[in-house]
Design a protein around this motif. Structure first.
Motif, mmCIF file in Angstrom:
data_model
loop_
_atom_site.group_PDB
_atom_site.id
_atom_site.type_symbol
_atom_site.label_atom_id
_atom_site.label_comp_id
_atom_site.label_asym_id
_atom_site.label_seq_id
_atom_site.Cartn_x
_atom_site.Cartn_y
_atom_site.Cartn_z
ATOM 1 N N GLN A 206 0.649 -1.103 -0.065
ATOM 2 C CA GLN A 206 0.108 -0.182 0.022
ATOM 3 C C GLN A 206 0.779 1.241 -0.055
ATOM 4 O OE1 GLN A 206 -2.654 -0.233 3.489
ATOM 5 N NE2 GLN A 206 -3.760 -1.945 2.687
ATOM 6 N N GLY A 207 2.086 1.127 0.551
ATOM 7 C CA GLY A 207 2.775 2.178 0.820
ATOM 8 C C GLY A 207 4.286 2.232 -0.205
ATOM 9 N N MET A 208 4.012 1.782 -1.178
ATOM 10 C CA MET A 208 5.455 1.656 -2.195
ATOM 11 C C MET A 208 6.004 3.022 -2.401
ATOM 12 S SD MET A 208 6.341 -0.505 -5.489
ATOM 13 C CE MET A 208 5.867 -2.420 -4.587
ATOM 14 N N ARG A 209 7.034 3.327 -2.105
ATOM 15 C CA ARG A 209 7.661 4.539 -2.324
ATOM 16 C C ARG A 209 8.401 4.718 -3.755
ATOM 17 N NH1 ARG A 209 8.887 7.397 3.702
ATOM 18 N NH2 ARG A 209 7.071 6.862 4.522
ATOM 19 N N VAL A 244 4.165 6.728 -11.519
ATOM 20 C CA VAL A 244 3.716 8.034 -10.978
ATOM 21 C C VAL A 244 2.618 8.368 -11.652
ATOM 22 C CG1 VAL A 244 4.404 10.260 -11.140
ATOM 23 C CG2 VAL A 244 6.222 8.547 -10.485
ATOM 24 N N ASP A 245 2.170 7.884 -13.110
ATOM 25 C CA ASP A 245 1.257 8.318 -13.696
ATOM 26 C C ASP A 245 -0.213 7.605 -13.491
ATOM 27 O OD1 ASP A 245 2.494 10.666 -15.003
ATOM 28 O OD2 ASP A 245 3.565 9.096 -16.286
ATOM 29 N N THR A 246 -0.082 6.280 -13.053
ATOM 30 C CA THR A 246 -1.159 5.498 -13.010
ATOM 31 C C THR A 246 -1.423 4.687 -11.604
ATOM 32 O OG1 THR A 246 -0.131 3.457 -13.804
ATOM 33 C CG2 THR A 246 -0.863 4.820 -15.460
ATOM 34 N N GLY A 247 -0.255 4.846 -10.991
ATOM 35 C CA GLY A 247 -0.356 4.213 -9.648
ATOM 36 C C GLY A 247 -0.239 2.894 -9.590
ATOM 37 N N GLU A 248 -0.026 2.295 -10.775
ATOM 38 C CA GLU A 248 0.200 0.626 -10.938
ATOM 39 C C GLU A 248 1.438 0.377 -10.562
ATOM 40 O OE1 GLU A 248 -0.784 -2.676 -14.156
ATOM 41 O OE2 GLU A 248 -0.810 -0.441 -14.912
ATOM 42 N N VAL A 249 1.443 -0.709 -9.973
ATOM 43 C CA VAL A 249 2.832 -1.390 -9.540
ATOM 44 C C VAL A 249 3.410 -2.102 -10.602
ATOM 45 C CG1 VAL A 249 3.870 -3.291 -8.264
ATOM 46 C CG2 VAL A 249 2.488 -1.717 -7.057
ATOM 47 N N ASP A 289 12.307 0.077 -21.807
ATOM 48 C CA ASP A 289 10.995 -0.502 -21.639
ATOM 49 C C ASP A 289 11.100 -2.053 -22.088
ATOM 50 O OD1 ASP A 289 8.120 -0.356 -21.283
ATOM 51 O OD2 ASP A 289 7.994 -1.057 -23.407
ATOM 52 N N THR A 290 12.161 -2.504 -22.783
ATOM 53 C CA THR A 290 12.325 -3.704 -23.075
ATOM 54 C C THR A 290 12.454 -4.906 -21.600
ATOM 55 O OG1 THR A 290 14.444 -3.437 -23.571
ATOM 56 C CG2 THR A 290 12.974 -3.534 -25.473
ATOM 57 N N ASP A 291 13.100 -3.990 -20.763
ATOM 58 C CA ASP A 291 13.487 -4.722 -19.544
ATOM 59 C C ASP A 291 12.235 -4.446 -18.318
ATOM 60 O OD1 ASP A 291 15.757 -5.810 -20.253
ATOM 61 O OD2 ASP A 291 17.137 -4.291 -19.582
ATOM 62 N N ARG A 292 11.118 -3.680 -18.936
ATOM 63 C CA ARG A 292 9.962 -3.883 -18.114
ATOM 64 C C ARG A 292 9.320 -5.501 -18.256
ATOM 65 N NH1 ARG A 292 4.686 -3.240 -19.589
ATOM 66 N NH2 ARG A 292 5.621 -2.296 -21.651
ATOM 67 N N LEU A 293 8.878 -5.801 -16.987
ATOM 68 C CA LEU A 293 8.193 -7.156 -16.994
ATOM 69 C C LEU A 293 6.858 -6.942 -17.759
ATOM 70 C CD1 LEU A 293 9.143 -8.644 -13.436
ATOM 71 C CD2 LEU A 293 10.165 -9.252 -15.848
ATOM 72 N N GLN A 294 6.834 -7.356 -18.903
ATOM 73 C CA GLN A 294 5.658 -7.083 -19.871
ATOM 74 C C GLN A 294 4.294 -7.811 -19.672
ATOM 75 O OE1 GLN A 294 6.578 -4.782 -22.582
ATOM 76 N NE2 GLN A 294 8.536 -4.755 -21.804
ATOM 77 N N GLU A 295 4.260 -8.758 -18.750
ATOM 78 C CA GLU A 295 3.108 -9.245 -18.464
ATOM 79 C C GLU A 295 2.785 -9.100 -17.101
ATOM 80 O OE1 GLU A 295 1.399 -10.715 -20.860
ATOM 81 O OE2 GLU A 295 2.675 -10.179 -22.399
ATOM 82 N N THR A 296 3.198 -8.275 -16.304
ATOM 83 C CA THR A 296 3.078 -8.081 -14.939
ATOM 84 C C THR A 296 1.662 -7.304 -14.832
ATOM 85 O OG1 THR A 296 5.221 -7.855 -14.229
ATOM 86 C CG2 THR A 296 3.556 -6.535 -12.850
ATOM 87 N N ARG A 297 0.927 -7.916 -13.883
ATOM 88 C CA ARG A 297 -0.606 -7.362 -13.883
ATOM 89 C C ARG A 297 -0.626 -6.674 -12.431
ATOM 90 N NH1 ARG A 297 -0.874 -12.381 -14.650
ATOM 91 N NH2 ARG A 297 -1.718 -12.842 -12.823
ATOM 92 N N GLY A 298 0.255 -5.612 -12.400
ATOM 93 C CA GLY A 298 0.177 -4.787 -10.869
ATOM 94 C C GLY A 298 0.541 -5.545 -9.839
ATOM 95 N N TRP A 299 -0.096 -5.157 -8.576
ATOM 96 C CA TRP A 299 0.195 -5.995 -7.470
ATOM 97 C C TRP A 299 0.044 -7.434 -7.148
ATOM 98 C CZ3 TRP A 299 3.701 -5.316 -3.684
ATOM 99 C CH2 TRP A 299 3.466 -6.117 -2.471
#
Length: 451
Positions: A206-209, A244-249, A289-299
Motif C-alpha cells: 500500500q505504501g510503496m515509495r 507515478v502516472d497510473t499508480g500501478e505497480v 522498456d524492453t526490461d520492464r516485465l511485460q506481463e505484470t498485472r500490477g500488485w
C-alpha cells in the motif's frame, strides 16, 4: 548397586568375574580398596557408579535423526536423490567453511559453480517458466536439507530460484523468459528480488515509495530497496516500483552496473550473515522498456510470486529446527557432567522430546502444504498458517537446543549458535508472524483485522 555398609569390598559384590577381570587389567584393585576404606558413604556410592561404568561394554547409541515418524521414507526415488545430493553437498562443501564466511559476513561465491553441478533449479522449473509437477515439494526438500546445516545457503537458492525466477516466469514476456530463464536455471546468471523498502516491509503493497515514470522508450526509477539478498553480486535485480502516472505497480529487470543503480552491503547483522543483503538506491535510473516485465498485472503478480515462495520459507523453519535438534541430541549423548552423559538427565530428555515434537509436527505440516501447492489447492491462508507455525516452533526449538549446550551454545564452534541467530530472520521475513496471523484470521472469520 546398593551399598549397605562402608566395607569397600561391598563395592565389588555385584560385579561378575568377567567384569572384575576387565577391571583388574586397568587399575590396582588392592590399592583401590585401601583408598576406598577412607571414603564416606556418598563418595563410595559415586565410586561404585564409576566402577559400574568402567566394566560395562560400550553402548551403541542411536544416530540423531529428526525424521522420527519416517515421513520422508514415502518420497519417490527421484525425490530422495535430490534430498540426499543436497545433504552431501551441505555436509561436505558448506559445513567446513560456513563459520568462516559467517564471521566474515560474506557468501562463499566460489561454491556457485559447484551448486551448478547439482542442477537443482531444473528440478523445480522448466525453461518456459512452467513448474515441474512436484516443484513445491522439491523446493521444500532442498530447503530442508540446506537449512539443516546453514540457512543462508537456502536463502541464496530461494531468492534466485524462487523470487527472482518466479518474477520473470509469471510477469515476463515470452522473449524475456527465453533470454533470462535458461541462464538462471544453469546458475550462469544470478538474480535478486527488490521489493522491501527502508520504510515499508509489511505495508509495502500500500505504501510503496519507489517510483517509475515513462520517458519515451525508457523508464526513470527513483527510490530505495532494503534487505535485498544476493544483490551485492547478482547480475540483475527485479525491482518493483509504483507508476507515478497510473499508480500501478510494475516490475523491472535492472541490470548490475546500470547508471543510477547503487548497492551497499548491509553490515552489522546478527542473523543470516552469509546472505549478502543490499541497500539499493535508485537515482534517476534509466531502464529500457524492453526490461520492464511485460506481463505484470500490477500488485497481483507480485502477490503471486510471494505466495509461490512462502511455502519455502515455512520449510526453512523446519530445516533449521531439525538441524538444531540433531546437534543438541548428539551433544547430549556425548557431553558428560556429574559422571554421565547429560542426555541421561530427565530435564535434558524433556528438552529433546519437546524439540523432536516440534520438528515432527512442522515437517508433517509442510509436507501437506507442498502437496496442496503442487495440486493447485494452496491459498494464501494455507501458506500463511505454515509460516506462522513453523517459525514459532523453530524459534522455540533452537532456544531449547542452545540451552542444552549450556555456555558452549553461544560458540560458533558448536554450530547451534548460528541456528539460534538465523531463526530470528526466519521469524520476521516473508511476512512477519503477526501479519501472517491476520491473513489466517481473516480467512477463518471472514473479518479483516488489518488497519
Amino acid at each position: 548397586m546398593t551399598l549397605q555398609s562402608q566395607n569397600p569390598a561391598e563395592i565389588l559384590t555385584h560385579l561378575d568375574l568377567e567384569a572384575l577381570a576387565r577391571l583388574s587389567q586397568k587399575v590396582d584393585l588392592p590399592a583401590l580398596l585401601a583408598a576406598a576404606s577412607r571414603l564416606s558413604d556418598g563418595q563410595l556410592r559415586q565410586l561404585s557408579r564409576l566402577l559400574e561404568r568402567g566394566t560395562r561394554a560400550p553402548q551403541t547409541r542411536p544416530e540423531p535423526d529428526g525424521d522420527f515418524y519416517r515421513q520422508l521414507d514415502d518420497l519417490t526415488p527421484e525425490q530422495q536423490d535430490v534430498r540426499l545430493r543436497v545433504r552431501r553437498f551441505m555436509e561436505e562443501r558448506v559445513a567446513p567453511i560456513m563459520n568462516e564466511y559467517w564471521s566474515r559476513d560474506e557468501f562463499p561465491r566460489h561454491l556457485i559453480p559447484e551448486l551448478r553441478q547439482l542442477d537443482l533449479p531444473r528440478r523445480v522449473w522448466n525453461e518456459d517458466g512452467t513448474r515441474q509437477p512436484d516443484a513445491t515439494l522439491i523446493e521444500g526438500l532442498i530447503t530442508l536439507e540446506a537449512c539443516r546445516i546453514d540457512v543462508s545457503t537456502a536463502v541464496f537458492f530461494g531468492v534466485h530460484t524462487g523470487l527472482a525466477f518466479a518474477s520473470i516466469a509469471l510477469g515476463g514476456s515470452a522473449e524475456q523468459k527465453a533470454e533470462w530463464l535458461p541462464k538462471m536455471l544453469d546458475l550462469e546468471t544470478i538474480g535478486a528480488f527488490g521489493l522491501t523498502e527502508p520504510e515499508g516491509g509489511s505495508q509495502v503493497s500500500q505504501g510503496m515509495r519507489t517510483t517509475c515514470q515513462r520517458d519515451g522508450d525508457h523508464w526513470i526509477l527513483n527510490g530505495e530497496k532494503k534487505w535485498i539478498g544476493n544483490s551485492t553480486f547478482s547480475d540483475f535485480t527485479v525491482v518493483w516500483a509504483r507508476d507515478v502516472d497510473t499508480g500501478e505497480v510494475r516490475g523491472f529487470i535492472v541490470r548490475a552496473g546500470t547508471p543510477g543503480y547503487d548497492v551497499r552491503k548491509i553490515a552489522g547483522k546478527i542473523a543470516l550473515r552469509m546472505v549478502e543483503n543490499g541497500h539499493i538506491t535508485l537515482t534517476h535510473c534509466r531502464v529500457p522498456d524492453t526490461d520492464r516485465l511485460q506481463e505484470t498485472r500490477g500488485w497481483r503478480t507480485t502477490a503471486e510470486v510471494l505466495r509461490l515462495t512462502r511455502a519455502g520459507v515455512a520449510w526453512q523453519g523446519v530445516g533449521c529446527a531439525l538441524g538444531a535438534y540433531e546437534l543438541a541430541l548428539k551433544y547430549a549423548q556425548t557431553r558428560e557432567q556429574f559422571g554421565k552423559p547429560i542426555g541421561a538427565f530427565q530435564l535434558i530428555q524433556n528438552h529433546l522430546v519437546h524439540m523432536l515434537g516440534n520438528v515432527t509436527t512442522t515437517l508433517s505440516l509442510c509436507l501437506r502444504l507442498s502437496q496442496m501447492a503442487d495440486a493447485g489447492q494452496m491459498r494464501d491462508e494455507h501458506a500463511a498458517l505454515a509460516k506462522v507455525v513453523t517459525a514459532a516452533r523453530c524459534r522455540e526449538t533452537v532456544a531449547l537446543a542452545r540451552e542444552t549446550f549450556g555456555g558452549n551454545g553461544i560458540l560458533l564452534d558448536h554450530l547451534v549458535a548460528k541456528h539460534f541467530a538465523d531463526t530470528e530472520a526466519i521469524y520476521s521475513y516473508e511476512g512477519t508472524n503477526e501479519i501472517n496471523t491476520l491473513v489466517v484470521g481473516r480467512a477463518i472469520t471472514g473479518l479483516s483485522a488489518f488497519v
